[in-house]
Design an enzyme around this catalytic site. Structure first.
Site, PDB file in Angstrom:
ATOM      1  CD  GLU A   1      -2.752   1.083   2.581  1.00  0.00           C
ATOM      2  OE1 GLU A   1      -2.415   0.420   3.580  1.00  0.00           O
ATOM      3  OE2 GLU A   1      -3.837   1.697   2.502  1.00  0.00           O
TER       4      GLU A   1
ATOM      5  CE  LYS B   1      -7.429   1.409   3.438  1.00  0.00           C
ATOM      6  NZ  LYS B   1      -6.183   1.948   4.040  1.00  0.00           N
TER       7      LYS B   1
ATOM      8  CB  CYS C   1      -4.667  -1.655   4.254  1.00  0.00           C
ATOM      9  SG  CYS C   1      -3.723  -1.679   5.798  1.00  0.00           S
TER      10      CYS C   1
HETATM   11  N1  LIG Z   1      -3.753   0.976   7.505  1.00  0.00           N
HETATM   12  C1  LIG Z   1      -4.943   0.416   7.362  1.00  0.00           C
HETATM   13  O1  LIG Z   1      -5.657   0.672   6.416  1.00  0.00           O
HETATM   14  C2  LIG Z   1      -5.449  -0.569   8.340  1.00  0.00           C
HETATM   15  C3  LIG Z   1      -4.771  -0.839   9.612  1.00  0.00           C
HETATM   16  O2  LIG Z   1      -3.642  -0.454   9.875  1.00  0.00           O
HETATM   17  C4  LIG Z   1      -5.556  -1.627  10.563  1.00  0.00           C
HETATM   18  O3  LIG Z   1      -6.683  -2.031  10.229  1.00  0.00           O
HETATM   19  O4  LIG Z   1      -5.115  -1.847  11.687  1.00  0.00           O
END
Ligand SMILES: NC(=O)CC(=O)C(=O)O
Length: 300
Positions: free
Chosen positions: A52, A135, A176
């Protein structure tokens, strides 16, 4: 049409050295993709994955500054030469040079209405941009004294689910925080995805507790391969990523895992493991749609 599922090699790039200079970030990412494409001495990868936000620091104040227009519309022809995103151009070029499928982690994307998204782009071995995923679930959390993060300060969530057919597997995408929402994985698996891939960047609070747990859970409850790809940990950055990029099989076994530093993790995806898991533990044919709805009927 049933998608072909055959053995293939996956390489996750746990990319380091992501700083403030976008050109440097792109140069470094390109160099590590070229290295990953050489393989691990046993096999060359068929598919390479980046983490990401690989071209910018991770933080809501940075997204609008680094955002690039992509303008991809699924099902419509896309001309890379007309594309104004330097990140998309780099990724397309290196996918073509290495003749490898490439999931380009994610980058901040801006649209013509000034909205900014956290977007994953996917390239075939000829360099064509074949799929994107914005996302869907924005990372807005507040754990007092530990971590507060609000992507929705500057980002807009995507509004569709994204799957693509790589010829050797059908692959579902999330980014994520999307992994925390089992519906997304469930729908992808019920619609025939064999592998779910999440470029991600968990942190030092949630990473140790949830990163592996969620990856193995999504793999076991859907009987699919799951892969999560993080940036390397950089304690001089504003956001400290957990790292530990990993590949999990449908039985919940970890096939490969990085530590905290920059690293390339390789694993061979064997379809037989998916089929034997589904035969041995036949939940896919034991569901009770007389008791609850069948999400595979979800219109995509
Ligand atoms: N960074 C993200 O999108 C998610 C994350 O770090 C988490 O769900 O914990």
């Amino acid at each position: 049409m049933t998608t072909v599922f055959r053995p293939f090699t996956l390489a996750l790039i746990q990319l380091g050295s992501i700083g403030a200079n976008k050109a440097d970030n792109l140069r470094h990412a390109r160099q590590v993709i070229l290295q990953a494409a050489q393989g691990n001495g046993v096999k060359k990868p068929d598919l390479i994955v980046l983490p990401e936000c690989f071209n910018s620091p991770y933080g809501h104040i940075h997204f609008p500054v680094y955002a690039e227009p992509i303008g991809f519309v699924p099902g419509k022809p896309y001309d890379i030469d007309q594309c104004q995103s330097e990140s998309v151009k780099m990724l397309s070029t290196v996918a073509r040079e290495t003749s490898t499928w490439l999931i380009g982690g994610s980058i901040p994307e801006c649209d013509s209405n000034g909205k900014v998204f956290n977007t994953c782009t996917v390239y075939d071995p000829k360099g064509a941009l074949v799929a994107t995923h914005r996302k869907v679930h924005l990372f807005d959390i507040d754990i007092p004294g530990q971590i507060k993060f609000k992507e929705s300060e500057t980002l807009t969530g995507g509004s569709s689910l994204s799957h693509f057919d790589a010829g050797f597997a059908k692959i579902g995408l999330g980014i994520c925080y999307d992994i925390r929402f089992p519906e997304l994985a469930m729908i992808a698996a019920r619609q025939g995805c064999h592998v779910l891939i999440y470029p991600g960047a968990f942190n030092m609070t949630t990473g140790p507790l949830h990163w592996e747990l969620l990856s193995r859970s999504r793999a076991v409850d859907n009987q699919v391969f799951v892969s999560v790809c993080s940036p390397a940990r950089d304690l001089s950055a504003g956001y400290h990523a957990w790292g530990h990029s990993m590949i999990v099989d449908p039985m919940g076994r970890i096939l490969g895992e990085a530590g905290a530093e920059e690293e390339i993790v390789y694993a061979t995806i064997e379809p037989e493991v998916l089929y034997s898991t589904r035969t041995g533990i036949p939940v896919t044919v034991q569901r009770r749609f007389d008791v609850y709805p069948d999400v595979s009927k979800f219109p995509n």
